[in-house]
Motif scaffolding. Structure first.
Motif, short mmCIF file in Angstrom:
data_model
loop_
_atom_site.label_atom_id
_atom_site.label_comp_id
_atom_site.label_asym_id
_atom_site.label_seq_id
_atom_site.Cartn_x
_atom_site.Cartn_y
_atom_site.Cartn_z
N ALA A 306 0.82 -1.21 0.00
CA ALA A 306 0.00 0.00 0.00
C ALA A 306 0.85 1.26 0.00
O ALA A 306 0.56 2.23 -0.71
N GLU A 307 1.95 1.25 0.75
CA GLU A 307 2.78 2.44 0.84
C GLU A 307 3.53 2.73 -0.46
O GLU A 307 3.94 3.86 -0.73
N ASP A 308 3.71 1.68 -1.30
CA ASP A 308 4.42 1.86 -2.57
C ASP A 308 3.69 2.80 -3.51
O ASP A 308 4.30 3.52 -4.29
N VAL A 309 2.35 2.76 -3.47
CA VAL A 309 1.54 3.55 -4.40
C VAL A 309 1.79 5.04 -4.19
O VAL A 309 1.70 5.83 -5.13
N GLN A 310 2.16 5.43 -2.96
CA GLN A 310 2.37 6.84 -2.66
C GLN A 310 3.74 7.34 -3.09
O GLN A 310 4.01 8.53 -3.08
N SER A 311 4.63 6.43 -3.48
CA SER A 311 6.02 6.81 -3.77
C SER A 311 6.36 6.77 -5.25
O SER A 311 7.50 6.55 -5.63
N GLY A 312 5.36 6.96 -6.12
CA GLY A 312 5.62 7.03 -7.55
C GLY A 312 5.49 5.69 -8.24
O GLY A 312 5.09 4.69 -7.63
N PRO A 313 5.83 5.65 -9.53
CA PRO A 313 5.69 4.41 -10.32
C PRO A 313 6.48 3.26 -9.72
O PRO A 313 7.59 3.45 -9.22
N ALA A 314 5.90 2.07 -9.76
CA ALA A 314 6.55 0.90 -9.18
C ALA A 314 7.77 0.49 -10.00
O ALA A 314 7.80 0.63 -11.22
N LYS A 315 8.79 0.00 -9.30
CA LYS A 315 9.97 -0.53 -9.98
C LYS A 315 9.57 -1.79 -10.74
O LYS A 315 8.95 -2.69 -10.17
N PRO A 316 9.90 -1.89 -12.03
CA PRO A 316 9.45 -3.04 -12.83
C PRO A 316 10.06 -4.35 -12.36
O PRO A 316 11.16 -4.39 -11.81
N ALA A 317 9.31 -5.43 -12.57
CA ALA A 317 9.75 -6.77 -12.20
C ALA A 317 9.84 -7.64 -13.44
O ALA A 317 9.18 -7.37 -14.45
N SER A 318 10.65 -8.67 -13.37
CA SER A 318 10.72 -9.68 -14.42
C SER A 318 9.78 -10.82 -14.07
O SER A 318 9.73 -11.26 -12.92
N GLU A 319 9.05 -11.31 -15.05
CA GLU A 319 8.10 -12.40 -14.84
C GLU A 319 8.66 -13.70 -15.41
O GLU A 319 9.37 -13.69 -16.42
N PHE A 320 8.35 -14.79 -14.76
CA PHE A 320 8.74 -16.11 -15.27
C PHE A 320 7.76 -17.13 -14.72
O PHE A 320 6.91 -16.81 -13.88
N SER A 321 7.85 -18.33 -15.20
CA SER A 321 7.00 -19.41 -14.70
C SER A 321 7.86 -20.58 -14.27
O SER A 321 8.98 -20.76 -14.75
N ILE A 322 7.33 -21.36 -13.34
CA ILE A 322 8.03 -22.54 -12.83
C ILE A 322 7.15 -23.75 -13.08
O ILE A 322 6.02 -23.83 -12.57
#
Length: 424
Positions: A306-322
């Motif tokens: 919740a606190e991340d939304v107040q601090s600007g755009p989220a840092k991008p993540a890499s997606e993968f599957s297992i």
């Protein structure tokens, strides 16, 4: 050194434990898989069919003659009746978007759309919908829990989450819905949340003109909330046409068919076509299809707090599957001495083993167990950790899914910086 997000991984197929007998939930889930996405209107007048263009022009002509407009500003050639700050007459292209929403909601039957629009104008005036956003309605304990806006989907639609499991507690239910006055106040608060989301829309051809609604059915007291749910559904359908591009139900219980049959008579076929259904064991898998993991709340298999939304755009993540029966090692290489590594990792549904170790480059150095192997189960929060490297090497995150046959979606991100500059 900072990770760049990789291209999104296509959503895995929904394998696993299919019920031997197909019910409504299974049928709806299969329908979701067959249609990759709901095709949202572009709202470019040039892309309309001839019959739809004709209906739009007729709609405008009837609006000019409507009492709502002719009485609004008798000395003006373009009466200033508006919605969300958009004058409905006068040539504003944003007005075309709004009028097309009412037309689409009534299958381009002009008279029906006009009646709907007039009733909506009356309701907004009586309800004082334009002023509700700034009101303090006193529902602090519900904010960020029951209904709230949280980030955006992959196409830029604002996302609204709804979760009514809190009202399984009888005392809380009585506090919020104990009598008609309390119910009215709650409905006003729920409209406030929706209006905040609508303020994020563009109302422009080709823009973001609708939102995503996600409803968490976990622990939802279906009987007790029937009256409130019917009020909300009726109010939204009558006064907010085509404001939702997709309706995603998550943590769907076995009795969803009863809930669905209760609402179904009030829903248009177009509304039903926007539904997406996800059981408890594939919530993250479903949401990743529409929303990037860094924008999904942690309780639903994402990385967003919740606190991340107040601090600007989220840092991008890499997606993968297992895959089921597979072990994956994520290697963060090229780490220099006196560097701090901060990482986040989440696996949809977890139910696997996780560990982390630092492997120095120097041959005579010892491998360091950063996080000992442990079982991660459904409901566990994402991994968020850091490690200070005193020498060159690499960090290896191990995700062991060998004891499961189910494929899982996952995401991670990391930052490597000099220790003196890192903020955790």
């Amino acid at each position: 050194m900072e990770m760049q997000a990789s291209a999104p991984t296509p959503p895995p197929s929904h394998g696993g434990e299919a019920p031997t007998k197909k019910g409504l939930v299974s049928t709806l889930m299969e329908a979701t898989l067959r249609s990759s996405s709901f095709k949202e209107d572009s709202y470019f007048v040039s892309s309309l069919k001839d019959s739809e263009k004709k209906a739009l022009e007729e709609f405008k002509c009837r609006l000019h003659k409507s009492d709502h407009f002719s009485n609004a500003a008798p000395d003006s050639k373009a009466p200033h009746v508006s919605m969300w700050g958009i004058p409905l007459l006068g040539g504003d292209e944003r007005a075309d978007v709004l009028l097309l929403k009412f037309l689409r909601a009534r299958d381009f039957r002009v008279q029906d759309a006009l009646v709907m629009l007039e009733k909506c104008l009356d309701w907004r005036k009586e309800f004082n919908a334009d002023g509700v956003v700034d009101e303090d309605l006193g529902f602090k304990e519900l904010e960020g829990v029951v209904a709230y806006m949280h980030s955006y989907d992959r196409e830029g639609h604002p996302v609204c989450y709804n979760a009514y499991g809190l009202f399984k507690d009888k005392q809380m239910y009585e506090k919020i819905f104990g009598d008609d006055e309390k119910l009215k106040k709650f409905l006003r608060w729920r409209v406030q949340v929706l209006e905040k989301g609508i303020n994020l829309l563009h109302f422009k051809p080709g823009g973001v003109n609708s939102m995503i609604q996600i409803t968490d059915l976990k622990n939802m007291p279906k009987r007790e909330l029937r009256v409130a749910s019917n009020h909300i559904l009726s109010l939204f359908q009558d006064n907010y046409p085509e404001m939702v591009a997709r309706k995603i139900f998550i943590n769907v219980p076995w009795y969803f068919s009863m809930i669905y049959s209760m609402f179904s008579p009030f829903l248009t076929q177009r509304t039903k076509s926007k539904f997406v259904i996800a059981r408890e064991n594939n919530v993250a898998e479903t949401l990743y299809k529409f929303i990037r993991p860094e924008n999904i709340p942690i309780q639903y298999g994402g990385l967003s707090r919740a606190e991340d939304v107040q601090s600007g755009p989220a840092k991008p993540a890499s997606e993968f599957s297992i895959k089921g029966g597979e072990k994956v090692n994520l290697e963060i290489e090229g780490i220099e001495g006196d560097a701090t590594i901060v990482w986040d990792l989440v696996v949809g549904g977890w139910d696997l083993d996780y560990s982390a170790e630092f492997i120095p480059t120097a041959e005579r150095s010892y491998t360091i167990a950063v996080e000992k192997s442990r079982k991660m189960v459904y409901g566990d929060a994402p991994i968020h950790n850091c490690f200070i490297a005193n020498e060159q090497g690499k960090l290896v995150l191990s995700i062991d899914n060998t004891n499961s046959r189910r494929k899982k979606v996952a995401a991670y991100r990391y930052v490597v910086r000099k220790s003196s500059s890192i903020l955790v």
